[in-house]
Write an enzyme that holds these catalytic residues in place. Structure first.
Site, PDB file in Angstrom:
ATOM      1  CG  ASP A  54      -3.074  -1.292   3.672  1.00  0.00           C
ATOM      2  OD1 ASP A  54      -2.811  -2.513   3.641  1.00  0.00           O
ATOM      3  OD2 ASP A  54      -3.688  -0.762   4.609  1.00  0.00           O
ATOM      4  CG  ASP A  75      10.827  -9.285   6.004  1.00  0.00           C
ATOM      5  OD1 ASP A  75      10.579  -9.567   7.197  1.00  0.00           O
ATOM      6  OD2 ASP A  75      11.943  -8.855   5.625  1.00  0.00           O
TER       7      ASP A  75
END
Length: 259
Positions: free
Chosen positions: A128, A146
């Site tokens: 994460d 992104d």
């Protein structure tokens, strides 16, 4: 679906939960694309030139080379089809490339998109990104954000706290490069959150179709260098790479002149 389009075995089954679609691959001639839904392309690759940057916004994100053409470490959030990691790995030979991707199903498609194997300069980390960034300090010279899913950027990756973590994770003079959707209802709020951490040391470039906004934010004053607008090819960058980037660099240079 056109006759010349094939869908890989990674296509989500009809009964898959809409809230968590699995990534899948489509091939159309020499073009290979990554999707979470049929309507949106997450990444695109030419099978004839797999290291090329097919989508304009990816070429725009490479604008950091006008300010720092030789970063020692590049940290990327979001693997997708690996367009930017592959380009940086091939053409920025002095840079280590580290990619953080939360979805193991995306990582499982790395071979389909010819993403390099992990080595001393390249690695893909399943994590994460919000948790990963929180533990870093003075870690990277360039950070790419992104990380898109269905519906846009996940909330933890566009919070004020996350941008503050990105600021801390950058080395002095480091550059944060963010891919935003211009028409997202919270775009202006996201920009204010970036400014809260980076102050005035940032600028925004919008692509021709007014879809993607690429934001460059710096930990320091590197973005104020007037030489960047001269658009010289960095000595360390091969000519074939610069040939791909040059039309987009002109757009960034015009933005710099108008600042």
């Amino acid at each position: 679906m056109p006759d010349d389009v094939t869908t890989s075995s990674h296509t989500p089954p009809s009964g898959a939960p809409a809230a968590a679609p699995r990534p899948f691959v489509q091939n159309s001639g020499t073009r290979r694309t990554l999707h979470f839904t049929q309507q949106e392309i997450q990444s695109s690759m030419s099978t004839l030139n797999p290291d090329a940057l097919e989508l304009e916004y990816t070429r725009m994100m490479m604008g950091f080379v006008l300010f720092n053409p030789d970063p020692a470490r590049i940290l990327m959030v979001g693997l997708g089809g690996g367009s930017l990691p592959k380009f940086c790995y091939r053409y920025l030979s002095g840079s280590a490339v580290e990619v953080v991707e939360i979805d193991p199903a995306v990582i499982a498609l790395r071979d389909a998109f010819m993403v390099p194997r992990d080595d001393e300069r390249f690695r893909v980390i399943q994590a994460d990104a919000a948790d990963y960034m929180r533990g870093l300090s003075d870690h990277a010279d360039v950070i790419f954000l992104d990380g898109f899913g269905v519906g846009g950027i996940p909330g933890p990756l566009c919070s004020a706290e996350f941008y503050a973590d990105c600021f801390r994770a950058l080395r002095e003079g480091g550059i944060l490069v963010i891919n935003f959707h211009v028409n997202h209802p919270d775009h202006h709020e996201y920009m204010e959150r970036v400014r809260a951490s980076f102050g005035a040391s940032l600028f925004e470039v919008v692509d021709d179709d007014m879809t993607n906004s690429i934001v460059f934010a710096c930990k320091g004053d590197l973005l104020d260098d007037p030489a960047a607008a001269l658009l010289r090819r960095p000595a360390s960058m091969p000519k074939d790479a610069w040939r791909q980037l040059m039309p987009t660099m002109k757009v960034i240079g015009a933005t710099l002149v108008l600042r």
